[in-house]
Design a protein around this motif. Structure first.
Motif, PDB file in Angstrom:
ATOM      1  N   VAL A  10       0.847  -1.195   0.000  1.00  0.00           N
ATOM      2  CA  VAL A  10       0.000   0.000   0.000  1.00  0.00           C
ATOM      3  C   VAL A  10       0.884   1.246   0.000  1.00  0.00           C
ATOM      4  O   VAL A  10       1.820   1.358   0.806  1.00  0.00           O
ATOM      5  CB  VAL A  10      -0.913   0.037   1.241  1.00  0.00           C
ATOM      6  N   VAL A 163      -3.384   3.138   8.215  1.00  0.00           N
ATOM      7  CA  VAL A 163      -2.992   1.736   8.044  1.00  0.00           C
ATOM      8  C   VAL A 163      -4.193   0.813   8.283  1.00  0.00           C
ATOM      9  O   VAL A 163      -4.457  -0.117   7.519  1.00  0.00           O
ATOM     10  CB  VAL A 163      -1.838   1.380   9.000  1.00  0.00           C
ATOM     11  N   CYS A 173       2.874  -0.643   4.515  1.00  0.00           N
ATOM     12  CA  CYS A 173       2.498   0.658   3.964  1.00  0.00           C
ATOM     13  C   CYS A 173       3.723   1.534   3.758  1.00  0.00           C
ATOM     14  O   CYS A 173       4.651   1.529   4.567  1.00  0.00           O
ATOM     15  CB  CYS A 173       1.545   1.383   4.905  1.00  0.00           C
TER      16      CYS A 173
END
Length: 228
Positions: A10, A163, A173
């Protein structure tokens, strides 16, 4: 080459100055305050007061804080400026262009399977207007704003909330930003980080070293996608 085990899944992108060029806004602020250097001071002072409110467990939208700071600066320079005039001067914030490297870089990252989201101090309505105007809406899975938390970056809780919203662990992330304070805050919260070295931006010497230090989003995409 980025090792597979270290590859984030991500990517959380700061918006102002990282993805979007603030030049139209800076020109508007400088014209109102009659000082070609005023915009930079305005931005840092706005950040200061957003953190004052966060530390005091208070919250106001970024446009309201920005207008209040502009009024304060006007008084210091004997410029007559009403609240409405201050808000008018900040309207270009919603119609900022993306840097040329942004869309091709985001498209490359998305094609390679990265999940993309914004994480900005702008309000929810503000970031939607910004991303829509810049033609980047289709690049992002989510448009996250600190407005949902009631605190401003770089407060640790903002990164932890983001998150959780993305359904992953901090180490999965990566926060991508052109501000030393932002990447430092994210790194301290356990995220991977990428510093985008836009003109005039520097890393905070007392902060942890970012995982990537790149010239722009396209360079970051090239490095993250290498070998994948």
């Amino acid at each position: 080459m980025v090792e597979q085990k270290l590859r984030p899944t991500v990517l959380l992108f700061d918006v102002n100055e990282t993805l979007l060029d603030l030049t139209p806004l800076s020109e508007s602020i400088n014209a109102v305050l009659l000082d070609e250097r005023a915009a930079k001071l305005w931005f840092t002072t706005m950040l200061q007061y957003s953190l004052v409110m966060t530390a005091s467990e208070q919250h106001a939208s970024l446009p309201d804080i920005g207008a209040a700071v502009l009024e304060m600066m006007a008084k210091n320079t004997d410029v007559v400026l009403t609240t409405e005039q201050a808000k008018k001067a900040l309207e270009p914030m919603r119609t900022l262009p993306a840097f040329p490297d942004v869309r091709p870089g985001l498209e490359q990252l998305k094609q390679k399977g990265f999940r993309l989201a914004t994480l900005t101090n702008s309000s929810q309505s503000g970031v939607k207007a910004q991303i829509d105007y810049a033609g980047l809406s289709d690049c992002f899975e989510r448009q996250l704003s600190v407005e949902s938390v009631g605190k401003y970056k770089p407060h640790r809780s903002v990164y932890e909330w983001a998150v959780k919203e993305m359904g992953c662990e901090p180490g999965q992330c990566m926060l991508v930003a052109a501000h030393g304070w932002d990447v430092a805050g994210a790194k301290w919260a356990g995220l991977q980080t990428a510093f985008v070295a836009r003109a005039g931006q520097q890393l905070f010497p007392l902060g942890p070293k970012p995982d990537f230090n790149v010239a722009d989003i396209q360079v970051l995409a090239d490095q993250l996608c290498k070998g994948n």
